[in-house]
Design a protein around this motif. Structure first.
Motif, short mmCIF file in Angstrom:
data_model
loop_
_atom_site.label_atom_id
_atom_site.label_comp_id
_atom_site.label_asym_id
_atom_site.label_seq_id
_atom_site.Cartn_x
_atom_site.Cartn_y
_atom_site.Cartn_z
N ILE A 218 48.51 56.53 30.33
CA ILE A 218 48.99 55.45 31.20
C ILE A 218 48.33 54.16 30.74
O ILE A 218 47.10 54.07 30.65
CB ILE A 218 48.62 55.72 32.68
N HIS A 219 49.16 53.17 30.42
CA HIS A 219 48.68 51.83 30.07
C HIS A 219 48.46 51.08 31.38
O HIS A 219 49.40 50.75 32.10
CB HIS A 219 49.72 51.12 29.20
N VAL A 220 47.20 50.82 31.71
CA VAL A 220 46.84 50.28 33.02
C VAL A 220 47.04 48.76 33.05
O VAL A 220 46.52 48.04 32.18
CB VAL A 220 45.39 50.63 33.37
N MET A 221 47.75 48.28 34.07
CA MET A 221 47.92 46.85 34.28
C MET A 221 47.04 46.34 35.43
O MET A 221 46.73 45.16 35.50
CB MET A 221 49.38 46.53 34.57
N SER A 222 46.63 47.25 36.34
CA SER A 222 45.70 46.90 37.40
C SER A 222 45.05 48.18 37.91
O SER A 222 45.61 49.27 37.76
CB SER A 222 46.42 46.17 38.55
N PHE A 223 43.88 48.01 38.49
CA PHE A 223 43.21 49.19 39.06
C PHE A 223 42.52 48.80 40.36
O PHE A 223 42.19 47.64 40.60
CB PHE A 223 42.22 49.81 38.07
N THR A 224 42.27 49.82 41.20
CA THR A 224 41.61 49.63 42.50
C THR A 224 40.56 50.71 42.68
O THR A 224 40.86 51.90 42.47
CB THR A 224 42.63 49.72 43.65
N LEU A 225 39.36 50.31 43.06
CA LEU A 225 38.33 51.29 43.38
C LEU A 225 38.64 51.90 44.75
O LEU A 225 38.79 51.18 45.73
CB LEU A 225 36.94 50.64 43.40
N LEU A 226 38.75 53.23 44.80
CA LEU A 226 39.10 53.91 46.05
C LEU A 226 37.91 54.64 46.67
O LEU A 226 37.87 54.83 47.88
CB LEU A 226 40.24 54.90 45.80
N SER A 227 36.96 55.06 45.83
CA SER A 227 35.77 55.73 46.38
C SER A 227 34.67 55.73 45.32
O SER A 227 34.87 56.23 44.20
CB SER A 227 36.08 57.17 46.79
N LYS A 228 33.50 55.17 45.69
CA LYS A 228 32.36 55.14 44.78
C LYS A 228 31.58 56.44 44.90
O LYS A 228 31.20 56.86 45.99
CB LYS A 228 31.46 53.95 45.14
#
Length: 514
Positions: A131-141
Protein backbone atom coordinates in the motif's frame (compact mmCIF):
# COMPACT_ATOMS: atom_id res chain seq x y z
CA UNK A 1 1.95 -8.32 41.06
CA UNK A 2 4.73 -5.78 41.49
CA UNK A 3 6.48 -4.48 38.41
CA UNK A 4 9.13 -1.99 37.34
CA UNK A 5 9.37 -0.27 33.99
CA UNK A 6 12.04 -1.40 31.59
CA UNK A 7 14.17 1.11 29.71
CA UNK A 8 12.10 0.64 26.57
CA UNK A 9 8.86 1.17 28.47
CA UNK A 10 10.20 4.42 29.91
CA UNK A 11 11.21 5.60 26.42
CA UNK A 12 7.78 4.79 25.00
CA UNK A 13 6.04 6.73 27.75
CA UNK A 14 8.26 9.71 26.94
CA UNK A 15 7.21 9.41 23.29
CA UNK A 16 3.59 9.39 24.41
CA UNK A 17 4.22 12.63 26.32
CA UNK A 18 5.77 14.26 23.23
CA UNK A 19 2.85 13.20 21.06
CA UNK A 20 0.44 14.72 23.55
CA UNK A 21 2.41 17.98 23.57
CA UNK A 22 2.14 18.07 19.76
CA UNK A 23 -1.62 17.85 20.07
CA UNK A 24 -1.77 14.26 18.77
CA UNK A 25 -4.22 11.99 20.61
CA UNK A 26 -2.51 8.61 20.88
CA UNK A 27 -5.83 6.93 21.69
CA UNK A 28 -8.44 8.70 19.53
CA UNK A 29 -12.10 7.84 19.23
CA UNK A 30 -12.45 4.35 17.76
CA UNK A 31 -14.10 5.26 14.44
CA UNK A 32 -11.69 4.63 11.56
CA UNK A 33 -13.43 3.49 8.42
CA UNK A 34 -11.66 0.41 7.04
CA UNK A 35 -12.35 -0.51 3.44
CA UNK A 36 -9.90 -3.35 2.85
CA UNK A 37 -8.23 -6.14 4.84
CA UNK A 38 -4.79 -7.56 4.13
CA UNK A 39 -6.30 -10.83 2.98
CA UNK A 40 -8.81 -9.15 0.66
CA UNK A 41 -6.10 -7.09 -1.03
CA UNK A 42 -3.79 -10.09 -1.47
CA UNK A 43 -6.58 -12.35 -2.72
CA UNK A 44 -8.08 -9.90 -5.19
CA UNK A 45 -5.53 -7.38 -6.46
CA UNK A 46 -4.32 -7.81 -10.04
CA UNK A 47 -2.66 -5.51 -12.52
CA UNK A 48 -5.88 -5.53 -14.53
CA UNK A 49 -8.10 -4.34 -11.67
CA UNK A 50 -5.59 -1.96 -10.02
CA UNK A 51 -8.02 0.95 -10.44
CA UNK A 52 -10.33 -0.77 -7.92
CA UNK A 53 -7.61 -0.40 -5.28
CA UNK A 54 -6.90 3.32 -5.73
CA UNK A 55 -8.64 4.31 -2.51
CA UNK A 56 -7.72 2.02 0.37
CA UNK A 57 -8.31 2.61 4.06
CA UNK A 58 -6.42 0.02 6.08
CA UNK A 59 -5.45 -0.36 9.75
CA UNK A 60 -3.06 -2.64 11.59
CA UNK A 61 -0.24 -3.03 14.05
CA UNK A 62 3.31 -2.08 13.02
CA UNK A 63 5.33 -5.30 12.99
CA UNK A 64 8.53 -4.14 11.28
CA UNK A 65 10.07 -1.03 9.67
CA UNK A 66 12.83 -0.59 7.09
CA UNK A 67 14.23 2.95 7.26
CA UNK A 68 15.37 4.31 3.87
CA UNK A 69 15.77 7.96 4.83
CA UNK A 70 13.06 9.92 3.06
CA UNK A 71 11.02 6.78 2.52
CA UNK A 72 10.19 3.75 4.64
CA UNK A 73 8.75 0.33 4.15
CA UNK A 74 6.81 -1.14 7.06
CA UNK A 75 4.65 -4.19 7.68
CA UNK A 76 1.21 -3.82 9.27
CA UNK A 77 -0.75 -6.74 10.70
CA UNK A 78 -4.53 -6.81 10.86
CA UNK A 79 -6.89 -9.61 11.82
CA UNK A 80 -6.50 -11.33 8.45
CA UNK A 81 -2.73 -11.20 7.98
CA UNK A 82 0.13 -8.88 7.13
CA UNK A 83 0.50 -6.14 4.53
CA UNK A 84 3.53 -4.15 3.47
CA UNK A 85 3.14 -0.37 3.28
CA UNK A 86 5.33 2.28 1.63
CA UNK A 87 5.64 5.69 3.26
CA UNK A 88 7.33 8.56 1.39
CA UNK A 89 8.17 11.79 3.25
CA UNK A 90 7.13 14.27 0.59
CA UNK A 91 3.82 12.55 -0.12
CA UNK A 92 2.48 12.32 3.41
CA UNK A 93 3.87 15.82 4.15
CA UNK A 94 3.43 17.71 0.85
CA UNK A 95 3.98 21.18 2.40
CA UNK A 96 6.87 22.72 4.28
CA UNK A 97 5.97 21.12 7.60
CA UNK A 98 7.56 17.64 7.58
CA UNK A 99 7.02 16.95 11.27
CA UNK A 100 4.46 14.20 10.69
CA UNK A 101 7.23 12.25 8.96
CA UNK A 102 10.47 13.42 10.60
CA UNK A 103 9.11 13.57 14.14
CA UNK A 104 6.03 11.38 14.39
CA UNK A 105 6.76 8.64 11.86
CA UNK A 106 10.54 8.34 12.33
CA UNK A 107 10.93 9.19 16.02
CA UNK A 108 7.71 8.74 17.95
CA UNK A 109 6.20 5.59 16.41
CA UNK A 110 7.31 2.12 17.52
CA UNK A 111 6.85 -1.47 16.52
CA UNK A 112 3.60 -2.53 18.13
CA UNK A 113 1.79 0.77 17.54
CA UNK A 114 -1.54 0.54 15.73
CA UNK A 115 -2.06 2.97 12.86
CA UNK A 116 -4.57 3.62 10.11
CA UNK A 117 -3.37 4.42 6.59
CA UNK A 118 -5.02 5.70 3.41
CA UNK A 119 -3.51 5.16 0.00
CA UNK A 120 -3.50 2.82 -2.99
CA UNK A 121 -2.21 -0.66 -3.78
CA UNK A 122 0.75 -1.20 -6.08
CA UNK A 123 3.49 -3.70 -6.88
CA UNK A 124 7.03 -2.72 -5.87
CA UNK A 125 10.06 -3.20 -8.12
CA UNK A 126 10.82 -6.39 -6.17
CA UNK A 127 7.34 -7.74 -6.87
CA UNK A 128 5.86 -7.13 -3.39
CA UNK A 129 2.20 -6.11 -3.20
CA UNK A 130 2.08 -3.01 -0.99
CA UNK A 131 0.00 0.00 0.00
CA UNK A 132 1.42 3.37 -1.07
CA UNK A 133 0.50 5.54 1.92
CA UNK A 134 -0.81 9.07 1.31
CA UNK A 135 -1.77 9.73 4.96
CA UNK A 136 -1.66 7.94 8.28
CA UNK A 137 -3.30 8.23 11.72
CA UNK A 138 -2.04 6.97 15.05
CA UNK A 139 -4.82 4.83 16.55
CA UNK A 140 -3.12 3.32 19.60
CA UNK A 141 0.34 3.83 21.12
CA UNK A 142 1.99 0.63 22.38
CA UNK A 143 3.71 1.23 25.72
CA UNK A 144 5.21 -2.24 26.00
CA UNK A 145 7.61 -3.69 23.39
CA UNK A 146 6.61 -6.86 21.60
CA UNK A 147 8.80 -9.92 22.08
CA UNK A 148 11.46 -10.12 19.39
CA UNK A 149 10.55 -12.47 16.55
CA UNK A 150 13.04 -12.85 13.73
CA UNK A 151 11.93 -13.27 10.15
CA UNK A 152 13.62 -14.05 6.86
CA UNK A 153 11.93 -14.07 3.47
CA UNK A 154 8.56 -13.83 5.19
CA UNK A 155 9.18 -16.92 7.33
CA UNK A 156 9.43 -16.78 11.11
CA UNK A 157 12.38 -18.80 12.39
CA UNK A 158 12.69 -17.56 15.97
CA UNK A 159 9.14 -17.56 17.29
CA UNK A 160 8.32 -17.12 20.95
CA UNK A 161 8.58 -20.53 22.60
CA UNK A 162 8.70 -19.62 26.30
CA UNK A 163 5.64 -21.43 27.69
CA UNK A 164 5.33 -19.19 30.72
CA UNK A 165 5.09 -16.19 28.39
CA UNK A 166 2.82 -17.89 25.83
CA UNK A 167 0.18 -19.03 28.29
CA UNK A 168 0.24 -16.06 30.65
CA UNK A 169 0.38 -13.38 27.93
CA UNK A 170 -1.65 -15.05 25.22
CA UNK A 171 -2.59 -11.65 23.79
CA UNK A 172 1.08 -11.00 22.94
CA UNK A 173 1.56 -14.58 21.74
CA UNK A 174 -1.32 -14.09 19.28
CA UNK A 175 0.28 -10.91 17.94
CA UNK A 176 3.69 -12.36 17.16
CA UNK A 177 2.86 -16.00 16.35
CA UNK A 178 0.43 -16.25 13.40
CA UNK A 179 0.29 -20.04 13.79
CA UNK A 180 -1.35 -19.64 17.19
CA UNK A 181 -4.13 -17.55 15.66
CA UNK A 182 -4.58 -20.22 12.96
CA UNK A 183 -5.00 -22.90 15.64
CA UNK A 184 -7.88 -21.07 17.30
CA UNK A 185 -9.54 -20.24 13.98
CA UNK A 186 -9.45 -23.95 13.19
CA UNK A 187 -11.02 -24.75 16.58
CA UNK A 188 -13.89 -22.39 15.81
CA UNK A 189 -14.42 -24.13 12.46
CA UNK A 190 -14.47 -27.45 14.32
CA UNK A 191 -17.16 -26.26 16.75
CA UNK A 192 -19.24 -24.72 13.96
CA UNK A 193 -19.08 -27.97 11.98
CA UNK A 194 -20.34 -29.92 15.00
CA UNK A 195 -23.18 -27.45 15.53
CA UNK A 196 -24.13 -27.61 11.86
CA UNK A 197 -24.13 -31.43 11.93
CA UNK A 198 -26.43 -31.52 14.96
CA UNK A 199 -28.70 -28.65 13.92
CA UNK A 200 -29.25 -30.14 10.46
CA UNK A 201 -30.55 -33.31 12.15
CA UNK A 202 -33.04 -31.49 14.34
CA UNK A 203 -31.05 -31.26 17.59
CA UNK A 204 -31.79 -28.36 19.94
CA UNK A 205 -28.93 -26.47 21.59
CA UNK A 206 -29.69 -25.70 25.25
CA UNK A 207 -28.10 -24.25 28.40
CA UNK A 208 -28.10 -25.91 31.81
CA UNK A 209 -26.91 -24.69 35.25
CA UNK A 210 -23.22 -24.21 36.02
CA UNK A 211 -23.90 -23.82 39.76
CA UNK A 212 -25.42 -27.04 41.05
CA UNK A 213 -26.51 -28.24 44.47
CA UNK A 214 -25.24 -31.74 43.65
CA UNK A 215 -22.18 -32.35 41.42
CA UNK A 216 -23.72 -35.10 39.28
CA UNK A 217 -23.24 -36.74 35.92
CA UNK A 218 -19.64 -37.89 36.33
CA UNK A 219 -17.15 -39.29 38.80
CA UNK A 220 -14.87 -36.37 39.60
CA UNK A 221 -13.83 -34.10 42.47
CA UNK A 222 -15.80 -30.82 42.33
CA UNK A 223 -15.03 -27.20 43.14
CA UNK A 224 -17.16 -25.95 46.04
CA UNK A 225 -18.47 -22.42 46.54
CA UNK A 226 -21.09 -20.74 48.74
CA UNK A 227 -24.26 -18.90 47.78
CA UNK A 228 -24.64 -16.04 50.24
CA UNK A 229 -28.31 -15.21 49.61
CA UNK A 230 -29.47 -18.82 49.95
CA UNK A 231 -26.77 -19.65 52.53
CA UNK A 232 -26.06 -23.00 50.92
CA UNK A 233 -22.99 -24.68 49.43
CA UNK A 234 -22.97 -25.01 45.65
CA UNK A 235 -20.73 -26.88 43.25
CA UNK A 236 -19.35 -25.85 39.90
CA UNK A 237 -20.67 -28.47 37.51
CA UNK A 238 -18.51 -31.45 36.67
CA UNK A 239 -20.95 -32.52 33.94
CA UNK A 240 -24.30 -31.50 32.49
CA UNK A 241 -25.58 -35.02 31.83
CA UNK A 242 -28.33 -35.24 34.43
CA UNK A 243 -29.88 -31.93 33.39
CA UNK A 244 -29.93 -32.88 29.72
CA UNK A 245 -31.63 -36.15 30.62
CA UNK A 246 -34.25 -34.18 32.55
CA UNK A 247 -35.01 -32.42 29.24
CA UNK A 248 -35.43 -35.79 27.52
CA UNK A 249 -37.94 -36.68 30.26
CA UNK A 250 -39.67 -33.36 29.54
CA UNK A 251 -40.26 -34.30 25.91
CA UNK A 252 -37.31 -32.94 23.93
CA UNK A 253 -36.02 -35.78 21.77
CA UNK A 254 -32.54 -34.49 20.85
CA UNK A 255 -30.70 -31.91 22.93
CA UNK A 256 -27.07 -30.82 23.07
CA UNK A 257 -24.87 -28.37 24.95
CA UNK A 258 -21.30 -27.13 24.79
CA UNK A 259 -20.82 -27.26 28.53
CA UNK A 260 -18.07 -25.45 30.43
CA UNK A 261 -17.15 -27.90 33.21
CA UNK A 262 -14.89 -27.70 36.25
CA UNK A 263 -13.06 -30.54 37.98
CA UNK A 264 -10.82 -29.98 40.99
CA UNK A 265 -8.18 -32.47 39.92
CA UNK A 266 -4.66 -32.63 38.56
CA UNK A 267 -3.23 -30.57 35.70
CA UNK A 268 -1.07 -31.98 32.93
CA UNK A 269 -0.75 -31.92 29.14
CA UNK A 270 -4.25 -33.37 28.68
CA UNK A 271 -6.08 -31.97 31.72
CA UNK A 272 -7.12 -28.45 32.70
CA UNK A 273 -9.46 -27.78 35.65
CA UNK A 274 -11.77 -25.76 33.37
CA UNK A 275 -12.70 -27.38 30.07
CA UNK A 276 -15.49 -27.87 27.53
CA UNK A 277 -17.61 -30.96 27.03
CA UNK A 278 -20.09 -31.40 24.21
CA UNK A 279 -22.90 -33.68 25.35
CA UNK A 280 -25.96 -34.71 23.39
CA UNK A 281 -28.84 -37.05 24.15
CA UNK A 282 -31.26 -38.62 21.67
CA UNK A 283 -34.49 -40.38 22.56
CA UNK A 284 -35.31 -43.82 21.12
CA UNK A 285 -31.68 -44.54 20.16
CA UNK A 286 -28.94 -46.74 21.64
CA UNK A 287 -25.15 -46.87 21.84
CA UNK A 288 -24.85 -48.76 18.56
CA UNK A 289 -26.65 -45.92 16.74
CA UNK A 290 -24.44 -43.48 18.63
CA UNK A 291 -21.26 -45.15 17.30
CA UNK A 292 -22.48 -44.75 13.73
CA UNK A 293 -23.47 -41.12 14.33
CA UNK A 294 -20.16 -40.31 16.03
CA UNK A 295 -18.21 -41.62 13.04
CA UNK A 296 -20.24 -39.51 10.63
CA UNK A 297 -19.94 -36.36 12.74
CA UNK A 298 -16.18 -36.61 13.31
CA UNK A 299 -15.48 -37.38 9.65
CA UNK A 300 -17.37 -34.25 8.58
CA UNK A 301 -15.81 -32.17 11.36
CA UNK A 302 -12.26 -33.16 10.38
CA UNK A 303 -12.93 -32.15 6.78
CA UNK A 304 -14.42 -28.81 7.87
CA UNK A 305 -11.41 -28.02 10.05
CA UNK A 306 -8.59 -29.34 7.85
CA UNK A 307 -10.01 -30.00 4.40
CA UNK A 308 -9.26 -33.72 4.86
CA UNK A 309 -10.11 -36.57 7.23
CA UNK A 310 -6.47 -36.96 8.26
CA UNK A 311 -4.46 -35.05 10.83
CA UNK A 312 -0.93 -35.38 12.17
CA UNK A 313 -0.17 -35.31 15.91
CA UNK A 314 3.27 -35.87 17.38
CA UNK A 315 4.40 -37.95 14.41
CA UNK A 316 1.20 -40.01 14.17
CA UNK A 317 -1.08 -39.68 11.15
CA UNK A 318 -4.68 -40.18 12.27
CA UNK A 319 -7.59 -40.76 9.91
CA UNK A 320 -11.12 -39.88 11.02
CA UNK A 321 -12.74 -41.50 8.01
CA UNK A 322 -15.48 -43.94 9.04
CA UNK A 323 -15.83 -46.74 10.02
CA UNK A 324 -13.76 -47.11 13.21
CA UNK A 325 -12.49 -50.28 14.88
CA UNK A 326 -14.67 -51.70 17.70
CA UNK A 327 -13.39 -53.92 20.53
CA UNK A 328 -14.73 -54.74 24.01
CA UNK A 329 -12.75 -53.53 27.04
CA UNK A 330 -12.22 -57.11 28.25
CA UNK A 331 -10.85 -58.17 24.85
CA UNK A 332 -8.62 -55.08 24.76
CA UNK A 333 -7.19 -55.93 28.20
CA UNK A 334 -6.65 -59.56 27.23
CA UNK A 335 -4.96 -58.50 23.97
CA UNK A 336 -2.47 -56.17 25.65
CA UNK A 337 -1.87 -57.84 29.03
CA UNK A 338 -2.62 -61.51 28.47
CA UNK A 339 -5.09 -61.54 31.40
CA UNK A 340 -8.72 -62.55 30.92
CA UNK A 341 -10.42 -60.56 33.68
CA UNK A 342 -14.04 -61.09 32.58
CA UNK A 343 -15.01 -63.29 35.54
CA UNK A 344 -12.62 -61.89 38.18
CA UNK A 345 -13.74 -60.46 41.51
CA UNK A 346 -12.09 -57.51 43.26
CA UNK A 347 -9.41 -59.67 44.87
CA UNK A 348 -8.48 -61.20 41.51
CA UNK A 349 -8.24 -57.76 39.92
CA UNK A 350 -5.98 -56.53 42.71
CA UNK A 351 -3.71 -59.49 42.08
CA UNK A 352 -3.58 -58.64 38.35
CA UNK A 353 -2.71 -55.02 39.17
CA UNK A 354 0.11 -56.24 41.40
CA UNK A 355 1.49 -58.47 38.63
CA UNK A 356 1.28 -55.58 36.15
CA UNK A 357 2.94 -53.16 38.60
CA UNK A 358 -0.12 -50.92 38.69
CA UNK A 359 -0.46 -48.93 41.90
CA UNK A 360 -3.89 -49.15 43.56
CA UNK A 361 -5.34 -48.15 46.94
CA UNK A 362 -7.99 -49.61 49.27
CA UNK A 363 -10.66 -47.09 48.20
CA UNK A 364 -10.77 -48.53 44.66
CA UNK A 365 -13.62 -50.86 43.84
CA UNK A 366 -13.86 -53.28 40.94
CA UNK A 367 -14.69 -50.58 38.39
CA UNK A 368 -11.74 -48.37 39.34
CA UNK A 369 -9.35 -51.33 39.24
CA UNK A 370 -10.43 -52.26 35.70
CA UNK A 371 -10.11 -48.62 34.68
CA UNK A 372 -6.55 -48.54 36.03
CA UNK A 373 -5.60 -51.68 34.12
CA UNK A 374 -7.03 -50.41 30.83
CA UNK A 375 -5.63 -46.90 31.27
CA UNK A 376 -2.19 -48.09 32.31
CA UNK A 377 -1.63 -50.95 29.88
CA UNK A 378 -4.01 -50.66 26.92
CA UNK A 379 -5.19 -47.14 26.12
CA UNK A 380 -1.92 -45.90 24.63
CA UNK A 381 -2.00 -48.61 21.93
CA UNK A 382 -5.07 -47.18 20.20
CA UNK A 383 -3.81 -44.47 17.87
CA UNK A 384 -6.46 -44.67 15.15
CA UNK A 385 -10.06 -43.92 16.26
CA UNK A 386 -11.29 -47.00 18.15
CA UNK A 387 -14.51 -47.70 20.04
CA UNK A 388 -13.84 -49.56 23.31
CA UNK A 389 -17.18 -51.18 24.16
CA UNK A 390 -19.19 -53.15 26.70
CA UNK A 391 -17.86 -52.02 30.07
CA UNK A 392 -18.51 -53.80 33.39
CA UNK A 393 -21.46 -52.45 35.33
CA UNK A 394 -19.24 -51.28 38.22
CA UNK A 395 -17.58 -48.70 35.95
CA UNK A 396 -20.79 -47.16 34.67
CA UNK A 397 -23.41 -46.05 37.25
CA UNK A 398 -25.55 -44.20 34.69
CA UNK A 399 -25.61 -46.82 31.94
CA UNK A 400 -28.24 -49.36 30.87
CA UNK A 401 -27.39 -53.03 31.45
CA UNK A 402 -26.24 -54.91 28.36
CA UNK A 403 -29.14 -56.58 26.58
CA UNK A 404 -27.14 -59.79 25.95
CA UNK A 405 -24.09 -59.91 28.28
CA UNK A 406 -24.52 -60.43 32.02
CA UNK A 407 -22.60 -57.98 34.24
CA UNK A 408 -21.86 -55.51 31.42
CA UNK A 409 -23.44 -52.27 30.25
CA UNK A 410 -24.02 -50.72 26.84
CA UNK A 411 -21.23 -48.19 26.85
CA UNK A 412 -18.33 -47.18 24.64
CA UNK A 413 -15.37 -44.85 24.86
CA UNK A 414 -13.76 -43.45 21.73
CA UNK A 415 -9.97 -43.61 22.00
CA UNK A 416 -7.80 -41.63 19.56
CA UNK A 417 -4.04 -41.19 19.75
CA UNK A 418 -3.99 -43.09 23.02
CA UNK A 419 -6.52 -40.85 24.81
CA UNK A 420 -10.26 -40.94 25.43
CA UNK A 421 -12.10 -38.19 23.56
CA UNK A 422 -15.70 -39.41 23.96
CA UNK A 423 -17.81 -41.49 26.34
CA UNK A 424 -21.27 -42.78 25.42
CA UNK A 425 -24.07 -44.95 26.79
CA UNK A 426 -27.38 -46.49 26.19
CA UNK A 427 -28.72 -44.45 29.08
CA UNK A 428 -30.09 -46.07 32.21
CA UNK A 429 -33.79 -45.14 32.43
CA UNK A 430 -34.91 -47.57 35.14
CA UNK A 431 -35.34 -45.40 38.28
CA UNK A 432 -35.11 -48.34 40.68
CA UNK A 433 -31.91 -49.65 39.12
CA UNK A 434 -30.52 -46.09 39.03
CA UNK A 435 -31.19 -45.61 42.76
CA UNK A 436 -29.31 -48.84 43.53
CA UNK A 437 -26.35 -47.68 41.40
CA UNK A 438 -26.26 -44.35 43.24
CA UNK A 439 -26.30 -46.21 46.57
CA UNK A 440 -23.33 -48.28 45.42
CA UNK A 441 -21.53 -45.00 44.68
CA UNK A 442 -22.23 -43.81 48.23
CA UNK A 443 -20.58 -46.95 49.57
CA UNK A 444 -17.48 -46.14 47.52
CA UNK A 445 -17.54 -42.61 48.90
CA UNK A 446 -17.60 -44.05 52.40
CA UNK A 447 -14.47 -46.07 51.51
CA UNK A 448 -12.68 -42.83 50.70
CA UNK A 449 -13.34 -42.46 46.96
CA UNK A 450 -13.69 -38.66 46.63
CA UNK A 451 -14.72 -38.98 42.99
CA UNK A 452 -17.76 -41.19 43.64
CA UNK A 453 -21.20 -39.83 42.68
CA UNK A 454 -23.71 -38.23 45.00
CA UNK A 455 -27.33 -39.37 45.00
CA UNK A 456 -29.38 -36.90 42.96
CA UNK A 457 -32.89 -37.37 44.33
CA UNK A 458 -34.45 -34.87 41.93
CA UNK A 459 -32.99 -36.73 38.97
CA UNK A 460 -34.43 -39.97 40.33
CA UNK A 461 -37.80 -38.23 40.64
CA UNK A 462 -37.52 -37.17 36.98
CA UNK A 463 -36.80 -40.76 35.92
CA UNK A 464 -39.89 -41.91 37.82
CA UNK A 465 -42.01 -39.87 35.41
CA UNK A 466 -40.52 -42.02 32.64
CA UNK A 467 -37.59 -41.40 30.31
CA UNK A 468 -37.72 -43.01 26.87
CA UNK A 469 -34.87 -45.27 25.75
CA UNK A 470 -32.05 -42.79 25.12
CA UNK A 471 -28.51 -42.67 23.77
CA UNK A 472 -26.09 -40.08 25.15
CA UNK A 473 -22.50 -39.04 24.55
CA UNK A 474 -19.94 -36.59 25.85
CA UNK A 475 -16.95 -35.30 23.84
CA UNK A 476 -13.87 -33.65 25.30
CA UNK A 477 -13.75 -30.62 23.01
CA UNK A 478 -10.19 -29.60 23.92
CA UNK A 479 -8.91 -33.13 23.29
CA UNK A 480 -10.64 -33.22 19.92
CA UNK A 481 -9.19 -29.78 19.17
CA UNK A 482 -5.70 -31.04 20.05
CA UNK A 483 -6.08 -33.82 17.50
CA UNK A 484 -7.44 -31.65 14.69
CA UNK A 485 -4.84 -28.90 15.19
CA UNK A 486 -1.85 -31.18 15.80
CA UNK A 487 -1.18 -29.94 19.34
CA UNK A 488 0.22 -32.17 22.08
CA UNK A 489 -0.74 -29.99 25.06
CA UNK A 490 -4.22 -28.89 26.13
CA UNK A 491 -2.74 -25.51 27.07
CA UNK A 492 -2.16 -24.86 23.35
CA UNK A 493 -5.88 -25.13 22.53
CA UNK A 494 -7.04 -22.94 25.42
CA UNK A 495 -6.75 -19.19 25.04
CA UNK A 496 -6.08 -18.75 28.74
CA UNK A 497 -5.07 -21.99 30.50
CA UNK A 498 -5.07 -22.11 34.28
CA UNK A 499 -1.78 -20.99 35.88
CA UNK A 500 -0.45 -20.09 39.29
CA UNK A 501 -0.94 -16.42 40.23
CA UNK A 502 1.76 -14.16 38.88
CA UNK A 503 3.90 -12.81 41.71
CA UNK A 504 6.76 -10.69 40.42
CA UNK A 505 7.40 -9.04 37.07
CA UNK A 506 11.12 -8.35 36.67
CA UNK A 507 12.62 -5.25 35.10
CA UNK A 508 13.76 -7.31 32.14
CA UNK A 509 11.62 -6.95 29.07
CA UNK A 510 8.87 -9.56 28.78
CA UNK A 511 10.26 -11.89 31.43
CA UNK A 512 8.16 -13.14 34.31
CA UNK A 513 9.61 -14.67 37.45
CA UNK A 514 7.23 -16.86 39.45
Amino acid sequence: MQSTLSEQEIVRREKLRELTEMGIDAYPAPLFEITHSAKFIKDNYTAENADSFKEISFAGRIMSVRDMGKANFAVLQDGSGRMQIYVKRDEICPGEDKSMYDVVWKKLLDIGDIIGVKGYAFITRTGELSIHVMSFTLLSKSLRPLPVVKEKDGEQFDVVTDLEFKYRQRYADLIVNPGVRDTFVKITKMKNAIRNFLNERGALEVDTPVLQSIPGGATARPFITHHNALDIPLYLRIANELYLKRLIVGGFEWVYEFSRNFRNEGMDRTHNPEFTILEFYVAYKDYLWMMDTTEQMLEQTAIAANGTTTTSVNGNTIDFKAPYKRISIYDAIKEHTGFDIGDMDEAGLRDVCKKLNIEVDPSMGKGKLIDEIFGGKCEAHYIQPTFITDYPIEMSPLTKKHRHKQGLVERFELIVNGKEIANAYSELNDPIDQRERFEDQVKLMERGDDEAMFIDHDFLRALEYGMPPTAGIGFGIERLAMLLTGQVSIQDVLFFPQMRPEKVATAKDDEITV
